[in-house]
Design a protein around this motif. Structure first.
Motif, PDB file in Angstrom:
ATOM      1  N   ALA A 154      46.103  38.318  -4.545  1.00  0.00           N
ATOM      2  CA  ALA A 154      46.070  39.105  -5.125  1.00  0.00           C
ATOM      3  C   ALA A 154      47.250  40.058  -5.173  1.00  0.00           C
ATOM      4  CB  ALA A 154      44.599  39.855  -5.428  1.00  0.00           C
ATOM      5  N   ARG A 155      47.434  41.241  -5.996  1.00  0.00           N
ATOM      6  CA  ARG A 155      48.146  42.180  -6.090  1.00  0.00           C
ATOM      7  C   ARG A 155      46.833  43.554  -5.507  1.00  0.00           C
ATOM      8  NH1 ARG A 155      53.188  41.703 -10.490  1.00  0.00           N
ATOM      9  NH2 ARG A 155      53.782  39.374  -9.202  1.00  0.00           N
ATOM     10  N   PHE A 156      47.656  43.850  -4.806  1.00  0.00           N
ATOM     11  CA  PHE A 156      46.490  46.043  -4.784  1.00  0.00           C
ATOM     12  C   PHE A 156      47.150  46.883  -5.565  1.00  0.00           C
ATOM     13  CE2 PHE A 156      45.968  42.942  -1.873  1.00  0.00           C
ATOM     14  CZ  PHE A 156      44.848  42.231  -1.685  1.00  0.00           C
ATOM     15  N   ALA A 157      45.862  47.871  -5.784  1.00  0.00           N
ATOM     16  CA  ALA A 157      47.058  49.298  -6.066  1.00  0.00           C
ATOM     17  C   ALA A 157      47.968  49.829  -5.225  1.00  0.00           C
ATOM     18  CB  ALA A 157      46.230  49.637  -6.720  1.00  0.00           C
ATOM     19  N   ASN A 158      47.126  49.957  -3.713  1.00  0.00           N
ATOM     20  CA  ASN A 158      47.698  50.770  -2.980  1.00  0.00           C
ATOM     21  C   ASN A 158      47.800  49.716  -1.696  1.00  0.00           C
ATOM     22  OD1 ASN A 158      45.287  51.542  -1.888  1.00  0.00           O
ATOM     23  ND2 ASN A 158      45.441  52.921  -3.926  1.00  0.00           N
ATOM     24  N   GLU A 161      43.892  49.477  -0.181  1.00  0.00           N
ATOM     25  CA  GLU A 161      43.067  48.154  -1.189  1.00  0.00           C
ATOM     26  C   GLU A 161      43.266  47.599   0.049  1.00  0.00           C
ATOM     27  OE1 GLU A 161      44.140  47.698  -5.029  1.00  0.00           O
ATOM     28  OE2 GLU A 161      42.275  48.340  -5.326  1.00  0.00           O
ATOM     29  N   GLN A 162      44.927  46.763  -0.036  1.00  0.00           N
ATOM     30  CA  GLN A 162      45.381  45.701   0.855  1.00  0.00           C
ATOM     31  C   GLN A 162      44.553  45.705   1.927  1.00  0.00           C
ATOM     32  OE1 GLN A 162      48.727  42.935   0.292  1.00  0.00           O
ATOM     33  NE2 GLN A 162      46.915  42.668   1.605  1.00  0.00           N
ATOM     34  N   GLU A 195      34.431  49.888  -5.190  1.00  0.00           N
ATOM     35  CA  GLU A 195      35.382  50.585  -6.474  1.00  0.00           C
ATOM     36  C   GLU A 195      34.707  50.542  -7.979  1.00  0.00           C
ATOM     37  OE1 GLU A 195      37.762  50.006  -2.187  1.00  0.00           O
ATOM     38  OE2 GLU A 195      35.869  48.591  -3.369  1.00  0.00           O
ATOM     39  N   GLU A 197      37.494  50.300 -10.202  1.00  0.00           N
ATOM     40  CA  GLU A 197      38.276  49.136 -11.431  1.00  0.00           C
ATOM     41  C   GLU A 197      39.497  49.110  -9.585  1.00  0.00           C
ATOM     42  OE1 GLU A 197      41.939  52.808 -11.551  1.00  0.00           O
ATOM     43  OE2 GLU A 197      40.426  52.414 -12.813  1.00  0.00           O
ATOM     44  N   GLY A 198      40.157  48.352  -9.860  1.00  0.00           N
ATOM     45  CA  GLY A 198      41.718  47.153  -9.679  1.00  0.00           C
ATOM     46  C   GLY A 198      40.526  45.831  -8.764  1.00  0.00           C
ATOM     47  N   VAL A 199      41.190  44.587  -7.596  1.00  0.00           N
ATOM     48  CA  VAL A 199      41.152  43.726  -7.806  1.00  0.00           C
ATOM     49  C   VAL A 199      39.262  43.639  -7.209  1.00  0.00           C
ATOM     50  CG1 VAL A 199      40.846  41.776  -5.424  1.00  0.00           C
ATOM     51  CG2 VAL A 199      43.365  43.256  -7.069  1.00  0.00           C
ATOM     52  N   GLU A 202      36.731  44.287 -10.654  1.00  0.00           N
ATOM     53  CA  GLU A 202      37.013  41.824 -10.782  1.00  0.00           C
ATOM     54  C   GLU A 202      36.466  41.015  -9.734  1.00  0.00           C
ATOM     55  OE1 GLU A 202      40.508  39.191 -12.005  1.00  0.00           O
ATOM     56  OE2 GLU A 202      41.274  41.151 -10.872  1.00  0.00           O
TER      57      GLU A 202
END
Length: 457
Positions: A154-158, A161-162, A195, A197-199, A202
């Motif tokens: 997954a691509r993370f916002a920051n 988050e990673q 959270e 929003e974001g992964v 989801e």
């Protein structure tokens, strides 16, 4: 919405068997199709087949895997759940995979479990783009060396988050505990992350999709009858539908009754019974509480005089001076009480009903389905049901791609297939063809041999 489901090595399913709710090019019954991101998804599916063919096992496979996904292996019975006709299947993983559509995004989620080791062997959550590109949001495998590995593409916002994802996945990596071997990463993250929003948001949506699934068997009971008795809107709703389905009930009502604890707790030692009454009285002082006795659930609260009371469902059959109780009703009417709540509790849910025709006249089952299509025309919900009622094999009621069969093969394994394989015209009388054996999935009786065996004895 459920796009498709596949299962292997569970009960009567040996090799991978799949059912799909992707609509074909058939143009009839357009109201049975929901369009999401250019995907045409069927809103219903009916599964036909002979007794012991495996219809119920398909619903059980979904319930079994859902329970593992949501609550973990400790909440399911793994004993003899593999394809038992072949002893070696005990060491073969049971695999369950879902294709689902949430909003306009499609996902593949699957889990493989070991019956012998009683652990999750692999788990994957894949986001599928409009172009078919796949991104593994979660990927967990146990290698041949027995070491667990968990990763995410997954691509993370920051970076924070990673790091959070790395922290969650670390628990399922090489140093995985015995407890984590029995649970899904999906549930672990969904229940810990907050959270919006974001992964992580989801992942929570996907977990909620599984958690919201409604699965009913012939013995399933609706536990909100006492709530119906106290809710004017629901009483009117039930009253209208009970009249519509010609049950003889003119009105669904209720009354407040004081709870007789001495009668209910008669087989419990007096000291324990008194403690239960005190605990309930204290709890009910603050807010209504749910109290289960055998299979019946009561919603208890205190009235203005301080008495512990509950709302009792009463049914008017034309004599308001002598109303019926739920226990007085026929099996078919009781079944309706269990299924009618689906009409108002099913928004954006997948509903599975094993033996939808149980205790129903064939005309009632048909009307139940027709009303479902009418009441859920603008909702993202699906109804998937097994049935023995061949009268429902009617292309004026269903589309060809909504009709599925489950058949027991010579090796005792169940096979799942669609009526669409036979490319039948919309004006075909498929019930007659089915009963003649054109599609399979019917009982086969060896009349000659059984008569000879009986005569010999």
């Amino acid at each position: 919405m459920l796009v498709g489901f596949s299962v292997s090595n569970y009960k009567s399913f040996k090799e991978t068997q799949s059912i799909s709710f992707v609509a074909s090019k058939i143009t009839r019954h357009k109201e049975h199709v929901a369009i999401r991101n250019n995907r045409r998804i069927l809103k219903s599916g009916l599964i036909f087949g002979a007794n012991a063919g495996g219809k119920s096992n398909l619903v059980k496979a979904i319930r079994f895997s859902r329970e593992i996904i949501v609550n973990g292996l400790d909440h399911v019975n793994l004993n003899k759940r593999y394809f038992r006709i072949i002893n070696e299947m005990y060491t073969v993983p049971g695999v369950f995979e879902y294709r689902i559509m949430i909003g306009n995004v499609e996902y593949s989620y699957g889990v493989a479990v070991s019956y012998s080791k009683k652990v999750v062997l692999s788990e994957w959550l894949v986001r599928i783009s409009d172009t078919g590109e796949e991104t593994y949001l979660l990927n967990r495998v146990v290698g041949e060396d027995g070491i667990s590995h968990a990763t995410s593409e997954a691509r993370f916002a920051n970076k924070a988050e990673q790091n959070k994802m790395d922290f969650y996945l670390e628990g399922f990596d090489e140093s995985i505990s015995d407890a984590y071997k029995k649970k899904s990463i999906l549930s672990d993250i969904a229940l810990r992350a907050n959270e919006k929003e974001g992964v992580f948001a989801e992942i929570k949506k996907i977990y909620k999709w599984f958690d919201d699934m409604i699965i009913l068997f012939p013995t399933s009971k609706y536990n909100g009858l006492n709530e119906v008795a106290a809710n004017d809107h629901k009483k009117e709703f039930f009253s209208a539908l009970m009249k519509f389905f010609d049950t003889g009930i003119d009105f669904v009502g209720g009354e407040s009754k004081e709870m007789d604890f001495d009668k209910i707790l008669y087989n419990i030692p007096r000291s324990e019974a008194e403690k239960i009454k005190i605990d309930i009285s204290n709890a009910a002082s603050e807010s209504p509480i749910m109290f289960k006795v055998d299979e019946q659930i009561f919603e208890l609260h205190k009235d203005e005089d301080g008495n512990i009371v509950y709302n009792k469902l009463l049914l008017d059959h034309g004599n308001s001076d002598d109303k019926f109780e739920y226990a007085d009703e026929s099996d078919g009417t009781k079944r309706l009480f269990d299924l009618i709540p689906l009409y108002y509790e099913s928004a954006e849910s997948v509903i599975l009903i094993d033996e939808i025709d149980r205790s129903f006249h064939t005309n009632l089952t048909r009307k139940f389905l027709e009303l479902f299509y009418d009441l859920t025309a603008n909702e993202d919900c699906q109804l998937i049901a097994t049935t023995h009622d061949s009268n429902l094999l009617d292309l004026d009621l269903l589309r060809q791609d909504e009709i599925w069969f489950v058949e027991r093969q010579e090796d005792h394994a169940s096979k799942v297939f669609s009526l669409n394989l036979f490319k039948e015209r919309f004006d075909k009388k498929i019930e007659k063809e089915y009963l003649l054996g054109r599609y399979g999935a019917i009982p086969i009786f060896d009349d000659k041999n059984i008569l000879e065996e009986i005569c010999e004895k």
